[in-house]
Design a protein around this motif. Sequence first.
Motif, PDB file in Angstrom:
ATOM      1  N   ALA A 176       0.831  -1.096   0.000  1.00  0.00           N
ATOM      2  CA  ALA A 176       0.125  -0.187   0.064  1.00  0.00           C
ATOM      3  C   ALA A 176       0.937   1.177  -0.014  1.00  0.00           C
ATOM      4  N   ALA A 177       1.983   1.236   0.927  1.00  0.00           N
ATOM      5  CA  ALA A 177       2.744   2.418   0.900  1.00  0.00           C
ATOM      6  C   ALA A 177       3.349   2.526  -0.559  1.00  0.00           C
ATOM      7  N   PHE A 178       4.082   1.600  -1.242  1.00  0.00           N
ATOM      8  CA  PHE A 178       4.727   1.738  -2.400  1.00  0.00           C
ATOM      9  C   PHE A 178       3.857   2.254  -3.344  1.00  0.00           C
ATOM     10  N   ASN A 179       2.570   1.761  -3.360  1.00  0.00           N
ATOM     11  CA  ASN A 179       1.388   1.994  -4.582  1.00  0.00           C
ATOM     12  C   ASN A 179       0.979   3.576  -4.459  1.00  0.00           C
ATOM     13  N   SER A 180       1.115   4.008  -2.979  1.00  0.00           N
ATOM     14  CA  SER A 180       0.632   5.541  -2.935  1.00  0.00           C
ATOM     15  C   SER A 180       1.933   6.360  -3.274  1.00  0.00           C
ATOM     16  N   SER A 181       2.897   5.816  -3.309  1.00  0.00           N
ATOM     17  CA  SER A 181       4.268   6.707  -3.455  1.00  0.00           C
ATOM     18  C   SER A 181       4.524   7.199  -4.821  1.00  0.00           C
ATOM     19  N   GLN A 182       3.936   6.437  -5.782  1.00  0.00           N
ATOM     20  CA  GLN A 182       4.338   6.869  -7.235  1.00  0.00           C
ATOM     21  C   GLN A 182       2.942   6.130  -8.052  1.00  0.00           C
ATOM     22  N   ARG A 183       3.021   6.543  -9.473  1.00  0.00           N
ATOM     23  CA  ARG A 183       1.982   6.236 -10.417  1.00  0.00           C
ATOM     24  C   ARG A 183       2.230   5.342 -11.389  1.00  0.00           C
ATOM     25  N   ASP A 184       3.389   4.987 -11.484  1.00  0.00           N
ATOM     26  CA  ASP A 184       3.954   4.247 -12.758  1.00  0.00           C
ATOM     27  C   ASP A 184       3.820   2.666 -12.655  1.00  0.00           C
ATOM     28  N   VAL A 185       3.831   2.299 -11.322  1.00  0.00           N
ATOM     29  CA  VAL A 185       3.901   0.824 -10.925  1.00  0.00           C
ATOM     30  C   VAL A 185       2.619   0.446  -9.865  1.00  0.00           C
ATOM     31  N   HIS A 186       1.689  -0.434 -10.151  1.00  0.00           N
ATOM     32  CA  HIS A 186       1.047  -0.777  -9.313  1.00  0.00           C
ATOM     33  C   HIS A 186       1.152  -2.270  -8.766  1.00  0.00           C
ATOM     34  N   VAL A 187       1.558  -2.528  -7.662  1.00  0.00           N
ATOM     35  CA  VAL A 187       1.732  -3.908  -7.382  1.00  0.00           C
ATOM     36  C   VAL A 187       0.486  -4.517  -6.667  1.00  0.00           C
ATOM     37  N   GLU A 188       0.145  -5.617  -7.139  1.00  0.00           N
ATOM     38  CA  GLU A 188      -0.905  -6.482  -6.683  1.00  0.00           C
ATOM     39  C   GLU A 188      -0.580  -7.736  -5.712  1.00  0.00           C
ATOM     40  N   LEU A 189      -0.915  -7.713  -4.464  1.00  0.00           N
ATOM     41  CA  LEU A 189      -0.639  -8.898  -3.805  1.00  0.00           C
ATOM     42  C   LEU A 189      -1.497  -9.859  -3.483  1.00  0.00           C
ATOM     43  N   SER A 190      -1.080 -11.069  -3.582  1.00  0.00           N
ATOM     44  CA  SER A 190      -1.794 -12.514  -3.213  1.00  0.00           C
ATOM     45  C   SER A 190      -1.040 -12.870  -1.992  1.00  0.00           C
ATOM     46  N   VAL A 191      -1.745 -13.172  -1.069  1.00  0.00           N
ATOM     47  CA  VAL A 191      -1.128 -13.807   0.182  1.00  0.00           C
ATOM     48  C   VAL A 191      -1.176 -15.246  -0.032  1.00  0.00           C
ATOM     49  N   ILE A 192      -0.332 -15.889   0.325  1.00  0.00           N
ATOM     50  CA  ILE A 192      -0.177 -17.509  -0.028  1.00  0.00           C
ATOM     51  C   ILE A 192       0.272 -18.120   1.424  1.00  0.00           C
ATOM     52  N   ALA A 193       0.310 -19.354   1.362  1.00  0.00           N
ATOM     53  CA  ALA A 193       0.793 -20.366   2.620  1.00  0.00           C
ATOM     54  C   ALA A 193       2.160 -19.896   2.618  1.00  0.00           C
ATOM     55  N   ALA A 194       2.850 -19.953   3.713  1.00  0.00           N
ATOM     56  CA  ALA A 194       4.172 -19.893   4.097  1.00  0.00           C
ATOM     57  C   ALA A 194       4.790 -21.003   3.332  1.00  0.00           C
ATOM     58  N   GLY A 195       6.135 -20.724   2.733  1.00  0.00           N
ATOM     59  CA  GLY A 195       6.821 -21.268   1.842  1.00  0.00           C
ATOM     60  C   GLY A 195       6.596 -22.930   2.134  1.00  0.00           C
ATOM     61  N   ILE A 196       7.195 -23.702   3.356  1.00  0.00           N
ATOM     62  CA  ILE A 196       7.091 -24.911   3.577  1.00  0.00           C
ATOM     63  C   ILE A 196       5.742 -25.299   3.673  1.00  0.00           C
ATOM     64  N   SER A 197       4.973 -24.668   4.021  1.00  0.00           N
ATOM     65  CA  SER A 197       3.483 -25.070   4.412  1.00  0.00           C
ATOM     66  C   SER A 197       2.845 -24.975   3.069  1.00  0.00           C
ATOM     67  N   GLY A 198       3.510 -24.871   1.763  1.00  0.00           N
ATOM     68  CA  GLY A 198       2.573 -24.942   0.689  1.00  0.00           C
ATOM     69  C   GLY A 198       2.997 -23.738  -0.371  1.00  0.00           C
ATOM     70  N   GLY A 199       3.657 -22.794   0.140  1.00  0.00           N
ATOM     71  CA  GLY A 199       3.843 -21.726  -0.676  1.00  0.00           C
ATOM     72  C   GLY A 199       4.469 -22.042  -1.763  1.00  0.00           C
ATOM     73  N   TYR A 200       5.886 -22.749  -1.377  1.00  0.00           N
ATOM     74  CA  TYR A 200       6.765 -23.046  -2.370  1.00  0.00           C
ATOM     75  C   TYR A 200       6.256 -24.077  -3.385  1.00  0.00           C
ATOM     76  N   ALA A 201       5.150 -25.114  -3.078  1.00  0.00           N
ATOM     77  CA  ALA A 201       4.931 -26.074  -3.959  1.00  0.00           C
ATOM     78  C   ALA A 201       3.680 -25.215  -4.876  1.00  0.00           C
ATOM     79  N   GLN A 202       3.072 -24.042  -4.335  1.00  0.00           N
ATOM     80  CA  GLN A 202       2.029 -23.252  -5.121  1.00  0.00           C
ATOM     81  C   GLN A 202       2.889 -22.469  -6.221  1.00  0.00           C
ATOM     82  N   GLN A 203       4.321 -21.982  -5.774  1.00  0.00           N
ATOM     83  CA  GLN A 203       5.004 -21.227  -6.739  1.00  0.00           C
ATOM     84  C   GLN A 203       5.563 -22.154  -7.940  1.00  0.00           C
ATOM     85  N   THR A 204       6.241 -23.230  -7.192  1.00  0.00           N
ATOM     86  CA  THR A 204       6.756 -24.252  -8.400  1.00  0.00           C
ATOM     87  C   THR A 204       5.590 -24.649  -9.279  1.00  0.00           C
TER      88      THR A 204
END
Length: 450
Positions: free
Chosen positions: A68-96
């Motif tokens: 939110a702080a980054f997005n409000s600081s400038q206009r050129d880039v807008h980051v969209e966050l998806s919260v995923i499970a912690a890495g070893i709890s499933g996040g790494y499998a999802q990313q892979t």
Amino acid sequence: MFGFSSDAGNIGSTPRTHWSRRSLLRTSAGLGTALLAGGALTSCSSRTSGATRVRLWSWLTGMDQYVAAFNSSQRDVHVELSVIAAGISGGYAQQTNAIRAHNAPDILHVEYQALPQIATTGGLRDLSADVDDLADGFLPAAWQSVRPGGKTWAVPMDFCPMAFFYRKDLFDRAGIQVPRTWADFRQAASAVSRSDRAARITTFPLNDGAFFAGTAWQAGDPWWDIASDSWRVGIDGPGTLRVAEYWQDMISSGRAAHDATGTQSWISAMHHGRLWGMLGATWGVGMLQKSLPADKGRWAVAPLPTWDEDPSTGVWGGSAFGISAESEVPEAALKFLRWLSTDPEVPRIGSKVTFPSPAYLANREVARTAYADDYFAGDPIFDVLDRAATRVPEWTWGPTLLSAFATIADALGPVSTGATTIPRAVHEVQSSTVAAMRARGLAVTDGSRT
């Protein structure tokens, strides 16, 4: 030569990676071209109308506020966050899985220990040409951790050296000195038990491979390194066995508990004085404040006890962020990563949502000023943790580390019943890791000392 194919399988279970001789990486070139997908960040860029959209997957506490702080600081880039499970709890499998399906986000959250394994997928962009100008600004150990094989695959954000958190009120009341060495720690453990037969100085969590790796890291005995044209595996090296024998004695003699950490019973034991200390890392600051707010003024932080007066420490945690090899907006993604790692606003935000432990040196000073250090007694926590961050030995994570963590937990489990010992379990993990790596087609040298 030795190296990777891009089919790394699912991280979090036992990955099924085929390593062909022709795709093997050259030692002199680091992880090399077999992992390189795409060129420098200037090679491609795409924009929609308005701001460039960047997709980010992360489980980091406070990431929504950073975005939110980054997005409000400038206009050129807008980051969209998806919260995923912690890495070893499933996040790494999802990313892979997303990398294999060619729909990975633009930015991937990767802890240091997972970086070599994620890199074997071919799903990370080599950032060497784009961020190496920042190298001197980071803690050396953190920067080295994002450069497996000599190329930069991610940008560090935070770094978590280990420390000893202890109940200063109980230590003072019993007249027990804070241990400086592991020999002192054994004596202090005996004194704790004499003071209160129901109390122990700490617990050695048999269920946590990352904790055990951190203690071996302090001993300066890397589990993996690159030797000639293969991975050399030495999990049962002399430093690790020294750690294993020490903690086997601590558990067998009753000086230390062996319960799991992270549970309500563990937190209760610390609050009620059944555990007088915690072997943790910088994240322990925020954890104690959040879990035990009524204990304000009771806890203090000390350096991790050392071996033979060697002022070294291990590392247990820390995050970095990489850019997908197939990202169509790498310049925009890089803009956010540079901000996330170096902008002073980030530790200011972090000081409100957790304990900031930046890998970027200038931001450590910002964090010290922004964070209200009023929970702990004793030495200022930043004094202790800043010294620890500069005392980290060299260490190499291997390409099967995440599955090795599970193997460690399985091997150590029977220690609680006396069915095995920690040294015996270490030898078992060594054999299992070598066999698993060879089964995946890796070139492996067995560095076992047995």
